[in-house]
Design a protein around this motif. Sequence first.
Motif, short mmCIF file in Angstrom:
data_model
loop_
_atom_site.label_atom_id
_atom_site.label_comp_id
_atom_site.label_asym_id
_atom_site.label_seq_id
_atom_site.Cartn_x
_atom_site.Cartn_y
_atom_site.Cartn_z
N LEU A 19 26.37 -96.55 -44.74
CA LEU A 19 26.80 -95.66 -43.66
C LEU A 19 26.59 -96.38 -42.33
O LEU A 19 25.59 -97.08 -42.16
N SER A 20 27.51 -96.19 -41.41
CA SER A 20 27.36 -96.72 -40.07
C SER A 20 27.62 -95.62 -39.06
O SER A 20 28.42 -94.71 -39.31
N CYS A 21 26.97 -95.72 -37.92
CA CYS A 21 27.14 -94.75 -36.86
C CYS A 21 27.23 -95.49 -35.54
O CYS A 21 26.36 -96.31 -35.23
N VAL A 22 28.28 -95.20 -34.79
CA VAL A 22 28.48 -95.82 -33.49
C VAL A 22 28.28 -94.77 -32.41
O VAL A 22 28.94 -93.72 -32.44
N ALA A 23 27.39 -95.06 -31.50
CA ALA A 23 27.15 -94.16 -30.38
C ALA A 23 27.86 -94.68 -29.14
O ALA A 23 27.83 -95.88 -28.86
N SER A 24 28.49 -93.79 -28.42
CA SER A 24 29.18 -94.18 -27.20
C SER A 24 28.91 -93.12 -26.13
O SER A 24 28.48 -92.01 -26.42
N GLY A 25 29.19 -93.51 -24.89
CA GLY A 25 28.95 -92.59 -23.79
C GLY A 25 27.74 -93.02 -22.98
O GLY A 25 27.44 -94.19 -22.84
N ASN A 26 27.01 -92.04 -22.49
CA ASN A 26 25.87 -92.30 -21.62
C ASN A 26 24.62 -92.59 -22.46
O ASN A 26 23.78 -91.72 -22.65
N ILE A 27 24.55 -93.83 -22.93
CA ILE A 27 23.46 -94.22 -23.82
C ILE A 27 22.28 -94.73 -23.01
O ILE A 27 22.44 -95.62 -22.17
N PHE A 28 21.11 -94.19 -23.29
CA PHE A 28 19.91 -94.68 -22.65
C PHE A 28 19.34 -95.84 -23.47
O PHE A 28 19.43 -95.85 -24.69
N SER A 29 18.76 -96.80 -22.77
CA SER A 29 18.27 -97.99 -23.47
C SER A 29 17.13 -97.66 -24.42
O SER A 29 16.94 -98.33 -25.43
N ILE A 30 16.36 -96.64 -24.09
CA ILE A 30 15.27 -96.21 -24.97
C ILE A 30 15.75 -94.98 -25.73
O ILE A 30 15.99 -93.92 -25.15
N ASN A 31 15.91 -95.15 -27.01
CA ASN A 31 16.42 -94.04 -27.82
C ASN A 31 16.00 -94.20 -29.26
O ASN A 31 15.45 -95.24 -29.66
N ILE A 32 16.26 -93.19 -30.01
CA ILE A 32 16.03 -93.22 -31.46
C ILE A 32 17.34 -92.77 -32.12
O ILE A 32 17.91 -91.76 -31.74
N MET A 33 17.76 -93.54 -33.08
CA MET A 33 18.93 -93.15 -33.87
C MET A 33 18.56 -93.09 -35.33
O MET A 33 17.70 -93.85 -35.79
N GLY A 34 19.19 -92.21 -36.03
CA GLY A 34 18.83 -92.07 -37.43
C GLY A 34 19.83 -91.28 -38.22
O GLY A 34 20.89 -90.88 -37.71
N TRP A 35 19.48 -91.08 -39.46
CA TRP A 35 20.30 -90.32 -40.39
C TRP A 35 19.48 -89.18 -40.99
O TRP A 35 18.33 -89.39 -41.39
N TYR A 36 20.10 -88.03 -41.02
CA TYR A 36 19.54 -86.87 -41.71
C TYR A 36 20.52 -86.48 -42.81
O TYR A 36 21.67 -86.89 -42.79
N ARG A 37 20.06 -85.67 -43.72
CA ARG A 37 20.96 -85.18 -44.76
C ARG A 37 20.65 -83.74 -45.10
O ARG A 37 19.53 -83.26 -44.91
N GLN A 38 21.69 -83.08 -45.59
CA GLN A 38 21.52 -81.70 -46.00
C GLN A 38 22.28 -81.47 -47.29
O GLN A 38 23.50 -81.62 -47.35
N ALA A 39 21.53 -81.13 -48.32
CA ALA A 39 22.11 -80.80 -49.62
C ALA A 39 22.37 -79.30 -49.67
O ALA A 39 21.74 -78.53 -48.94
N TYR A 60 24.15 -86.86 -41.73
CA TYR A 60 24.45 -86.69 -40.31
C TYR A 60 23.77 -87.78 -39.50
O TYR A 60 22.57 -88.03 -39.66
N CYS A 61 24.52 -88.37 -38.61
CA CYS A 61 23.96 -89.32 -37.66
C CYS A 61 23.31 -88.54 -36.50
O CYS A 61 23.84 -87.50 -36.08
N ASN A 62 22.20 -89.06 -36.02
CA ASN A 62 21.46 -88.39 -34.95
C ASN A 62 21.08 -89.39 -33.88
O ASN A 62 20.68 -90.53 -34.19
N TYR A 63 21.20 -88.95 -32.64
CA TYR A 63 20.75 -89.76 -31.50
C TYR A 63 19.87 -88.87 -30.64
O TYR A 63 20.21 -87.72 -30.35
#
Length: 117
Positions: free
Chosen positions: A19-39, A96-99
């Motif tokens: 899985l890949s996730c691309v974030a765009s827009g007003n991105i802050f240099s300090i952030n956390i990105m990740g993946w969640y899931r829901q069954a 789900y991708c999360n930022y």
Amino acid sequence: VQLQAFGGGLVQAGGSLRLSCVASGNIFSINIMGWYRQAPGKQRELVAEITSGARTTYADSVKGRFTISRDNAKNAKNTVSLQMNSLRPEDTAVYYCNYRSTGMEYWGKGTQVTVSS
């Protein structure tokens, strides 16, 4: 911030998906990105996340099988990937991708991962 996810699909148990996730827009240099899931019938849960400093966190259920990484190439530093190996039927879920950064959190549209036994 917009999050666009790629990947997912149907795979047999023991197989792999990425899985890949691309974030765009007003991105802050300090952030956390990740993946969640829901069954179905379950709460959304953290799968893995990575900080802008490359510190990672994994759910116990995926440790040793999943690897989260950031693409540090100049034009792709807002891309996070999740390599999923040795997939199990219990990994079946919408992912789900999360930022998140200071004071804000965004979710991408989910992508279905189905692992057949």
